[in-house]
Design a protein around this motif. Structure first.
Motif, short mmCIF file in Angstrom:
data_model
loop_
_atom_site.label_atom_id
_atom_site.label_comp_id
_atom_site.label_asym_id
_atom_site.label_seq_id
_atom_site.Cartn_x
_atom_site.Cartn_y
_atom_site.Cartn_z
N GLN A 161 0.89 -1.04 0.31
CA GLN A 161 -0.13 -0.53 -0.09
C GLN A 161 0.57 1.29 0.29
N ARG A 162 1.78 0.80 0.66
CA ARG A 162 2.84 2.76 0.67
C ARG A 162 4.57 2.03 0.63
N HIS A 165 8.33 6.48 -3.98
CA HIS A 165 7.77 7.08 -5.65
C HIS A 165 8.30 5.98 -7.13
N GLN A 166 9.80 5.83 -6.50
CA GLN A 166 10.53 5.44 -7.45
C GLN A 166 10.01 4.27 -7.40
N ILE A 167 9.92 3.40 -6.99
CA ILE A 167 9.93 1.73 -6.94
C ILE A 167 8.05 0.85 -7.12
N GLN A 168 7.25 2.23 -7.16
CA GLN A 168 5.60 2.02 -7.19
C GLN A 168 5.48 1.27 -8.29
N ILE A 169 6.16 1.25 -9.04
CA ILE A 169 5.81 0.42 -10.31
C ILE A 169 6.14 -1.53 -10.50
N LEU A 170 7.00 -1.38 -9.46
CA LEU A 170 7.29 -2.68 -8.96
C LEU A 170 5.11 -3.39 -8.64
N SER A 171 5.22 -2.71 -7.80
CA SER A 171 3.49 -3.28 -7.24
C SER A 171 2.44 -4.14 -8.76
N LEU A 172 3.05 -2.39 -10.06
CA LEU A 172 2.35 -3.36 -10.96
C LEU A 172 2.63 -4.73 -11.51
N TYR A 173 4.26 -4.84 -11.42
CA TYR A 173 4.34 -5.80 -12.48
C TYR A 173 4.11 -7.27 -11.21
N VAL A 174 4.38 -6.89 -10.28
CA VAL A 174 3.81 -8.52 -9.38
C VAL A 174 2.62 -8.88 -9.25
N LEU A 175 1.37 -8.02 -9.51
CA LEU A 175 0.23 -8.05 -10.52
C LEU A 175 -0.37 -8.38 -11.23
N LEU A 176 0.65 -7.87 -12.58
CA LEU A 176 0.19 -8.46 -13.68
C LEU A 176 0.81 -9.58 -14.01
N LEU A 177 2.25 -10.31 -13.44
CA LEU A 177 2.76 -11.41 -12.90
C LEU A 177 2.32 -12.40 -12.45
N ALA A 178 0.93 -12.12 -11.20
CA ALA A 178 0.45 -12.97 -10.46
C ALA A 178 -0.42 -13.10 -11.93
N VAL A 179 -1.01 -12.76 -11.88
CA VAL A 179 -2.18 -12.84 -13.58
C VAL A 179 -1.68 -13.52 -15.25
N SER A 180 -0.81 -13.69 -15.19
CA SER A 180 -0.46 -13.49 -16.40
C SER A 180 -0.15 -15.62 -16.79
N LEU A 215 -8.68 1.74 -6.39
CA LEU A 215 -8.64 0.25 -6.42
C LEU A 215 -8.61 -1.01 -5.50
N LEU A 216 -7.52 -0.76 -5.48
CA LEU A 216 -7.12 -1.87 -4.88
C LEU A 216 -6.36 -1.18 -2.85
N GLY A 217 -6.78 0.21 -2.71
CA GLY A 217 -5.78 0.87 -2.42
C GLY A 217 -4.63 0.75 -1.89
N MET A 218 -3.15 0.66 -2.73
CA MET A 218 -2.78 0.75 -3.05
C MET A 218 -1.78 2.27 -3.81
#
Length: 414
Positions: A161-162, A165-180, A215-218
């Motif tokens: 959730q927090r 900001h320089q590495i926040q895109i990693l959260s996006l990658y984690v979720l995209l890889l999880a549904v890949s 959407l996810l509180g992140m």
């Protein structure tokens, strides 16, 4: 994207172009990721240098984040097509989830380290624990608030959730890889109607959603809304998965030549339009007076916002990537000799470089006065722009040297 327009002479083409039929890792992707990493560093080092003229949306309305997402989707599609053909979808799922966990673990460790150093007070971590909108003069806390109970802080870090900001895109990658795995199964089963209907329905739902919907509180969703940004990843994944089929189709009747020619023309058009930006960070001599500032801001707000990814910006990303890939295909030998020594190693170890560039941000932030004002050419000309450029080059070359010497490779993921 795998078929480039031919050069006039076959002999010259053979001497300059990327080796055809080469198996294994495509170094053009590593080159592109290395270029994107240089852009990331320029964005996160919040100071104005000569490199800002290259990376701050000066080549079009494209950011390093978009290039990374596209490149990641392409590579994942190419690699997992081979894995699924050879070992089946079960192994594809294992590999994707393992990679998602590696990214999640790396992000969590970074967050906890930043929090610990800030709490101990041995260094000023402001550049990593907060983000300041220099134009509005507003500062936002990004890491868990130290005033909260420690379990709440830990929970915010664990749930992504927090984070800095320089590495926040990693959260996006984690979720995209999880549904890949599900996405790759749909591609494997040739359920393309469902695949693309789903991805565009999600994109439209984000486009029509209220501003700043979380959407996810992140926190990463402010910059990279999941339902909108997945469209880059899913399309790149599909192109990578069907790379051979797409290449064969483009090879017929000059389709590849036409696609590349149209992409280059459109990319040049976006590049020219980008020069009309009235961004006051740049001097007047670096801006083309094509349209008045109000009109530009109106167009940009409607068609080119990075967080919303409207269709014109998606088109710009697509044609920019195709154009760069084609240029690398045509002129691989001179380009790789000139810049490959730098960009390819950085691109090959892009996750490592992405994580370790935080170290340089933290170090530079210890210098008095850095990252405190609005980054602009007028504020640093004529003297400080050279100092800032030297610091940028020192950061890039320092990271390159760390890759070449494999510094902490046994600990930091790549």
């Amino acid at each position: 994207m795998t078929v480039a327009a031919p050069l006039p002479a076959a002999g010259l083409r053979a001497r300059l172009s990327y080796p055809s039929g080469q198996e294994g890792r495509d170094q053009r992707f590593d080159f592109l990721r290395g270029y994107a990493m240089l852009s990331v560093i320029a964005a996160h080092l919040e100071m104005f240098s000569w490199f800002n003229f290259l990376f701050w949306e000066r080549l079009g309305f494209v950011s390093a984040a978009e290039l990374f997402v596209v490149a990641s989707g392409l590579v994942l599609g190419v690699v997992n097509r081979r894995v699924s053909d050879r070992e089946g979808l079960e192994q594809v799922t294992v590999r994707a989830l393992r990679r998602a966990f590696v990214l999640y673990r790396a992000q969590l460790i970074v967050i906890l380290l930043v929090m610990a150093i800030a709490a101990i007070g041995i260094a000023d971590m402001t550049a990593l624990t907060s983000f300041t909108d220099r134009w509005a003069g507003v500062t936002y806390t990004l890491t868990p608030d130290p005033g909260l109970p420690w379990m709440t802080q830990l929970g915010q870090a664990v749930l992504m959730q927090r984070s800095p900001h320089q590495i926040q895109i990693l959260s996006l990658y984690v979720l995209l890889l999880a549904v890949s795995p599900l996405l790759l199964w749909l591609l494997r089963m040739r359920m393309l109607g469902i695949y693309f209907a789903l991805t565009w329905a999600l994109w439209f739902s984000e486009l029509l959603a209220p501003p700043d919907r979380i959407l996810l509180g992140m926190q990463f969703e402010f910059a990279f809304p999941l339902l909108g940004w997945q469209v880059l990843f899913t399309h790149a994944l599909a192109v990578g998965f069907f790379r051979a089929e797409i290449g064969a189709w483009l090879a017929q009747r000059g389709r590849g030549n036409l696609a590349v020619a149209v992409s280059i023309i459109l990319a040049l058009g976006f590049l020219v339009l980008a020069q009309a930006s009235p961004n006051p960070s740049f001097p007047s001599w670096a801006r083309l007076p094509l349209i008045d500032p109000d009109t530009f801001y109106s167009l940009y707000g409607r068609y080119f916002l990075k967080d919303e990814l409207p269709l014109p910006r998606l088109l710009n990303v697509a044609v920019f990537f195709v154009s760069l890939y084609a240029l690398l295909t045509w002129f691989w030998v001179p380009l790789s000799r000139a810049l490959g020594w730098l960009l390819i190693p950085i691109g090959e170890a892009s996750l490592y470089v992405f994580l370790m560039h935080l170290l340089f941000i933290g170090l530079i932030d210890q210098l008095p006065g850095y990252f405190d004002g609005v980054p602009s050419f007028d504020a640093v000309w004529p003297g400080m722009i050279w100092v800032n450029t030297a610091l940028y080059l020192a950061t890039v070359l320092g990271l390159w040297l760390m890759v070449r010497t494999r510094f902490l490779f046994a600990i930091v993921p790549r």
